[in-house]
Design a protein around this motif. Structure first.
Motif, PDB file in Angstrom:
ATOM      1  N   SER A   1       0.805  -1.219   0.000  1.00 15.99           N
ATOM      2  CA  SER A   1       0.000   0.000   0.000  1.00 15.99           C
ATOM      3  C   SER A   1       0.840   1.272   0.000  1.00 15.99           C
ATOM      4  O   SER A   1       0.290   2.369   0.074  1.00 15.99           O
ATOM      5  CB  SER A   1      -0.919   0.002   1.231  1.00 15.99           C
ATOM      6  N   ARG A   2       2.120   1.132  -0.083  1.00 17.51           N
ATOM      7  CA  ARG A   2       3.022   2.288   0.012  1.00 17.51           C
ATOM      8  C   ARG A   2       2.697   3.387  -0.995  1.00 17.51           C
ATOM      9  O   ARG A   2       2.765   4.568  -0.686  1.00 17.51           O
ATOM     10  CB  ARG A   2       4.466   1.833  -0.182  1.00 17.51           C
ATOM     11  N   HIS A   3       2.319   3.024  -2.203  1.00 17.36           N
ATOM     12  CA  HIS A   3       2.136   4.012  -3.265  1.00 17.36           C
ATOM     13  C   HIS A   3       0.677   4.429  -3.485  1.00 17.36           C
ATOM     14  O   HIS A   3       0.379   5.081  -4.486  1.00 17.36           O
ATOM     15  CB  HIS A   3       2.744   3.488  -4.567  1.00 17.36           C
ATOM     16  N   VAL A   4      -0.191   4.087  -2.551  1.00 15.62           N
ATOM     17  CA  VAL A   4      -1.582   4.524  -2.655  1.00 15.62           C
ATOM     18  C   VAL A   4      -1.616   6.028  -2.400  1.00 15.62           C
ATOM     19  O   VAL A   4      -1.142   6.505  -1.374  1.00 15.62           O
ATOM     20  CB  VAL A   4      -2.487   3.771  -1.643  1.00 15.62           C
ATOM     21  N   SER A   5      -2.180   6.766  -3.353  1.00 15.58           N
ATOM     22  CA  SER A   5      -2.182   8.226  -3.224  1.00 15.58           C
ATOM     23  C   SER A   5      -3.580   8.802  -2.988  1.00 15.58           C
ATOM     24  O   SER A   5      -3.704   9.933  -2.531  1.00 15.58           O
ATOM     25  CB  SER A   5      -1.567   8.871  -4.469  1.00 15.58           C
ATOM     26  N   ASP A   6      -4.620   8.040  -3.268  1.00 12.49           N
ATOM     27  CA  ASP A   6      -5.983   8.507  -3.075  1.00 12.49           C
ATOM     28  C   ASP A   6      -6.276   8.635  -1.572  1.00 12.49           C
ATOM     29  O   ASP A   6      -6.191   7.648  -0.839  1.00 12.49           O
ATOM     30  CB  ASP A   6      -6.967   7.526  -3.718  1.00 12.49           C
ATOM     31  N   PRO A   7      -6.608   9.852  -1.098  1.00 14.89           N
ATOM     32  CA  PRO A   7      -6.838  10.056   0.336  1.00 14.89           C
ATOM     33  C   PRO A   7      -7.940   9.155   0.914  1.00 14.89           C
ATOM     34  O   PRO A   7      -7.808   8.662   2.034  1.00 14.89           O
ATOM     35  CB  PRO A   7      -7.232  11.530   0.443  1.00 14.89           C
ATOM     36  N   ALA A   8      -9.004   8.947   0.170  1.00 16.09           N
ATOM     37  CA  ALA A   8     -10.096   8.099   0.677  1.00 16.09           C
ATOM     38  C   ALA A   8      -9.629   6.655   0.814  1.00 16.09           C
ATOM     39  O   ALA A   8      -9.951   5.977   1.803  1.00 16.09           O
ATOM     40  CB  ALA A   8     -11.302   8.179  -0.253  1.00 16.09           C
ATOM     41  N   GLN A   9      -8.866   6.189  -0.141  1.00 16.02           N
ATOM     42  CA  GLN A   9      -8.370   4.816  -0.093  1.00 16.02           C
ATOM     43  C   GLN A   9      -7.343   4.657   1.035  1.00 16.02           C
ATOM     44  O   GLN A   9      -7.333   3.646   1.737  1.00 16.02           O
ATOM     45  CB  GLN A   9      -7.744   4.430  -1.433  1.00 16.02           C
ATOM     46  N   ARG A  10      -6.510   5.660   1.209  1.00 13.66           N
ATOM     47  CA  ARG A  10      -5.526   5.621   2.315  1.00 13.66           C
ATOM     48  C   ARG A  10      -6.239   5.569   3.648  1.00 13.66           C
ATOM     49  O   ARG A  10      -5.862   4.804   4.535  1.00 13.66           O
ATOM     50  CB  ARG A  10      -4.612   6.837   2.264  1.00 13.66           C
ATOM     51  N   GLN A  11      -7.287   6.377   3.796  1.00  8.99           N
ATOM     52  CA  GLN A  11      -8.042   6.393   5.048  1.00  8.99           C
ATOM     53  C   GLN A  11      -8.699   5.039   5.297  1.00  8.99           C
ATOM     54  O   GLN A  11      -8.715   4.553   6.423  1.00  8.99           O
ATOM     55  CB  GLN A  11      -9.104   7.514   5.022  1.00  8.99           C
ATOM     56  N   GLN A  12      -9.220   4.429   4.230  1.00  6.29           N
ATOM     57  CA  GLN A  12      -9.837   3.103   4.344  1.00  6.29           C
ATOM     58  C   GLN A  12      -8.810   2.062   4.801  1.00  6.29           C
ATOM     59  O   GLN A  12      -9.088   1.233   5.671  1.00  6.29           O
ATOM     60  CB  GLN A  12     -10.459   2.686   3.004  1.00  6.29           C
ATOM     61  N   LEU A  13      -7.612   2.114   4.228  1.00  6.87           N
ATOM     62  CA  LEU A  13      -6.555   1.174   4.609  1.00  6.87           C
ATOM     63  C   LEU A  13      -6.136   1.368   6.068  1.00  6.87           C
ATOM     64  O   LEU A  13      -5.912   0.396   6.795  1.00  6.87           O
ATOM     65  CB  LEU A  13      -5.346   1.340   3.687  1.00  6.87           C
TER      66      LEU A  13
END
Length: 108
Positions: free
Chosen positions: A41-53
């Motif tokens: 998940s290091r390169h996830v840039s979408d804020p909503a997806q990061r928050q979900q993770l």
């Protein structure tokens, strides 16, 4: 790693350390899995997806802390569990003779 991600990462490692205390094999496997998931998940840039993770990571830490209890064999050959304050109210899955359990490694 951002501060919230680092907090979740550390929380997962602390939960795994408590759940698998005294079981080096399971602790190592848990640490490797936690690290692998964060690397994925290091390169996830979408804020909503990061928050979900991050939410999923926090929930996983809570699950590990409150739902995993290890059984160890005692001198009579029976299995015993030490259930702590965090585990009260949970269900305990019975260990049966036909279950496949991990083999203990011999210490060198």
């Amino acid at each position: 790693m951002s501060a919230p991600a680092l907090n979740v990462y550390r929380g997962l490692l602390r939960s795994a350390s408590a759940a698998f205390k005294g079981d080096a094999t399971m602790l190592s496997a848990a640490q490797q899995e936690i690290r692998a998931k964060f690397e994925e998940s290091r390169h996830v840039s979408d804020p909503a997806q990061r928050q979900q993770l991050l939410q999923e990571g926090s929930e996983a830490a809570d699950f590990i802390r409150t739902s995993i209890v290890q059984a160890a064999s005692n001198e009579r050959g029976a299995f015993e569990m030490k259930i702590g304050e965090d585990h009260l109210g949970g269900l305990v899955e019975e260990v049966t003779p036909d279950m496949k359990l991990p083999k203990e490694r011999k210490k060198k």
